[in-house]
Design a protein around this motif. Structure first.
Motif, short mmCIF file in Angstrom:
data_model
loop_
_atom_site.label_atom_id
_atom_site.label_comp_id
_atom_site.label_asym_id
_atom_site.label_seq_id
_atom_site.Cartn_x
_atom_site.Cartn_y
_atom_site.Cartn_z
N UNK A 1 -33.09 55.71 -88.24
CA UNK A 1 -33.55 56.97 -88.79
C UNK A 1 -33.92 57.96 -87.69
N UNK A 2 -34.46 57.43 -86.58
CA UNK A 2 -34.87 58.30 -85.48
C UNK A 2 -33.65 59.01 -84.87
N UNK A 3 -32.54 58.27 -84.73
CA UNK A 3 -31.34 58.90 -84.16
C UNK A 3 -30.77 59.95 -85.09
N UNK A 4 -30.89 59.73 -86.39
CA UNK A 4 -30.42 60.72 -87.35
C UNK A 4 -31.22 62.02 -87.21
N UNK A 5 -32.52 61.90 -87.05
CA UNK A 5 -33.38 63.07 -86.83
C UNK A 5 -33.00 63.79 -85.54
N UNK A 6 -32.76 63.03 -84.47
CA UNK A 6 -32.39 63.63 -83.19
C UNK A 6 -31.03 64.33 -83.30
N UNK A 7 -30.10 63.69 -83.98
CA UNK A 7 -28.79 64.29 -84.16
C UNK A 7 -28.89 65.55 -85.01
N UNK A 8 -29.77 65.55 -86.00
CA UNK A 8 -29.98 66.72 -86.84
C UNK A 8 -30.47 67.91 -86.02
N UNK A 9 -31.34 67.67 -85.05
CA UNK A 9 -31.81 68.74 -84.18
C UNK A 9 -30.63 69.39 -83.45
N UNK A 10 -29.78 68.56 -82.89
CA UNK A 10 -28.63 69.08 -82.15
C UNK A 10 -27.65 69.80 -83.07
N UNK A 11 -27.43 69.25 -84.26
CA UNK A 11 -26.51 69.89 -85.21
C UNK A 11 -27.05 71.23 -85.68
N UNK A 12 -28.35 71.32 -85.94
CA UNK A 12 -28.94 72.59 -86.37
C UNK A 12 -28.80 73.64 -85.27
N UNK A 13 -29.06 73.25 -84.04
CA UNK A 13 -28.92 74.19 -82.93
C UNK A 13 -27.46 74.61 -82.77
N UNK A 14 -26.54 73.68 -82.93
CA UNK A 14 -25.11 74.02 -82.87
C UNK A 14 -24.73 74.97 -84.00
#
Length: 119
Positions: A1-14
């Motif tokens: 779940x933690x990696x999903x949250x981290x990936x979400x941060x990068x996707x939102x910024x992208x």
């Protein structure tokens, strides 16, 4: 779940970078907007490095796989590329030297600047 949250941060910024690219009529790629936004968010500590560290390591680990579509595109376009191969090689060599030189000068400036600040 933690990696999903981290990936979400990068996707939102992208995504924000893509939106800026869509609404601002400048010839700047969306990924550059995203990189600048991520840098600013890290610098202002809105995003801390540990918030995205695991996903960044993972993305770096799989980076060679991410180049496969580009390589396939080059192979499919070989007829167009082969006609101008010498020009591509010259441009590649010149741009490589320019990037290496610019990076070296910038790195030396940053190192010198940091040493002066510490004194």
């Amino acid at each position: 779940m933690r990696m999903l949250y981290q990936f979400l941060i990068i996707v939102v910024i992208s995504f924000i970078g893509e939106m800026l690219n869509h609404f601002i009529p400048l010839p700047i790629p969306a990924c550059i907007y995203g990189i600048v936004i991520l840098f600013a968010a890290l610098k202002m500590e809105w995003v801390k490095p540990q918030h995205i560290a695991e996903v960044c390591r993972f993305l770096i680990l799989i980076m060679p796989v991410l180049f496969i579509p580009s390589a396939v595109g080059l192979i499919k376009s070989w007829d167009l590329i082969s006609a101008n191969l010498l020009q591509y090689v010259v441009i590649l060599m010149v741009s490589t030297v320019v990037v290496m030189t610019t990076s070296a000068i910038a790195t030396q400036w940053v190192i010198k600047h940091n040493k002066n600040n510490k004194k």
